[in-house]
Design a protein around this motif. Structure first.
Motif, short mmCIF file in Angstrom:
data_model
loop_
_atom_site.label_atom_id
_atom_site.label_comp_id
_atom_site.label_asym_id
_atom_site.label_seq_id
_atom_site.Cartn_x
_atom_site.Cartn_y
_atom_site.Cartn_z
N ARG A 1 0.83 -1.20 0.00
CA ARG A 1 0.00 0.00 0.00
C ARG A 1 0.87 1.26 0.00
O ARG A 1 2.05 1.21 0.34
CB ARG A 1 -0.92 0.00 1.23
N CYS B 1 1.69 -3.96 4.17
CA CYS B 1 1.60 -5.10 3.27
C CYS B 1 0.26 -5.80 3.42
O CYS B 1 -0.23 -6.01 4.53
CB CYS B 1 2.73 -6.09 3.56
N GLU B 2 -0.30 -6.19 2.29
CA GLU B 2 -1.51 -7.02 2.28
C GLU B 2 -1.17 -8.31 1.55
O GLU B 2 -0.81 -8.30 0.37
CB GLU B 2 -2.65 -6.29 1.57
#
Length: 363
Positions: free
Chosen positions: A22, A27-28
């Protein structure tokens, strides 16, 4: 938003992950797929490089497709492709890196060759805030190092093993005690019912300055204790496993404490210790390091167990971090990048190179 596919094949796990970085740096994790090979190596008591490489060839395409499908994306959506380019078993590294090169070339995407150790070094930032700088204790099957991490691509090695890595010692001790593989979890399970105080194993490098590690003597001490018993019973094995685990944990904590002394003045009011690598999943070791961190006023950060062991998400994240930092080669340079069996993350301290050979120092 930055969408990155990561491929990991440096040892015996075929893995792929898809992450989204992002704008705020968080973090995704959209997908993290790992196919393990324990059953194929079990008859041999350890990882066989040729079997591992062939298994990667059979599975890498399926694992990548599964990760992309799970993430809900197709290759055209990616902003970059990252892959472990070393260090590791060269046959396995070649498989994953070649697959990533093919995807990047076919879809005209940036390709980021990632140092496997950097994947571990940055893995804590996958799931929580871990701002730079921090002290990294990297403990895995092939590596045991203490590294000062100042930022992406900015690493200073403070100490490393002079013989066996911690995970290697766990695996060999498990084999010696007839516990099978994977050695780390088997030793930890056996130690639950053991009495560590029954055997007085020697503390490695107790009189040596600095923060290097050594596990070969500890492994030998366990073998000699087992031979003295003759035919160890189940309780004997449990006691030996507990003694080995306790001594290894104490050794890791003691040497880490010395590294803290070396960097504490530069780390400010909120010093952080990050522990990564497969051995970081061991509860006894985490407890010893937690006690050390609490006593010293440091914050301990350990990734969730699934991100301590080899995985594709950490390689994708390392690629995303490098992309954000502008540390990405041209596609032509990346396609020409050769897989490496040895690739130190940071040079050793002056005069303390370990494990030299025709191919250079070990990682």
């Amino acid at each position: 938003m930055t969408l990155v596919l990561g491929v990991e094949t440096s040892c015996d796990d075929t893995a792929a992950g898809v992450i989204r970085r992002r704008p705020d740096g968080a973090c995704e994790i959209l997908a993290d797929v790992v196919w393990r090979q324990y059953d194929r190596h079990a008859p041999y008591g350890g990882v066989v490089p040729e079997i591992a490489a062939r298994s990667h060839v059979e599975r890498v395409d399926q694992v990548i497709v599964h990760a992309l499908e799970k993430s809900g994306h197709i290759p055209a959506d990616l902003d970059a492709v990252a892959a472990t380019a070393g260090p590791g078993l060269i046959g396995g590294v070649m498989v994953g890196l070649t697959a990533a090169k093919a995807i990047a070339l076919a879809h005209d995407k940036p390709l980021i060759p990632v140092n496997h150790l950097e994947g571990h070094a940055l893995s804590a930032r996958l799931t929580e805030a871990a701002p730079f700088p921090y002290l990294l204790l990297l403990i895995s099957g092939g590596h045991t190092q203490l590294i000062a991490v100042a930022g992406v691509g900015r690493y200073r090695r403070l100490g490393s093993t002079i013989d066996d890595a911690a995970g290697e010692a766990f695996d060999k001790t498990a084999k010696l005690l007839g516990l099978g593989q994977p050695g780390g979890p088997r030793i930890e399970s056996a130690a639950v019912g053991g009495r560590a105080s029954r055997f007085r194993l020697p503390a490695p490098l107790a009189r040596r300055e600095g923060c290097d590690f050594s596990f070969s003597g500890l492994k030998t001490a366990v073998r000699l204790a087992a031979e003295e018993i003759g035919t160890p019973t189940g309780q004997d094995v449990a006691d030996l496993a507990a003694a080995f685990q306790a001594t290894a944990a104490a050794h890791l904590a003691a040497r880490t404490g010395r590294a803290m002394d070396m960097v504490e003045a530069d780390f400010g009011a909120d010093p952080r210790l990050v522990v990564a690598g497969g051995v970081a999943a061991n509860c006894a070791i985490k407890a010893a390091l937690k006690e050390l961190a609490d006593r010293r006023g440091w914050r301990l950060i350990v990734p969730p167990p699934k991100y301590c062991t080899d995985n594709g998400a950490m390689i994708a994240w390392a690629g995303a971090e490098r992309l954000a930092a502008g540390l990405v080669p041209s596609l032509a340079e990346a396609l020409a990048f050769a897989p490496r069996a040895r690739w130190p993350l940071a040079p050793p301290p002056p005069g303390r190179a370990h494990g030299g050979g025709r191919k250079g120092p070990k990682a």
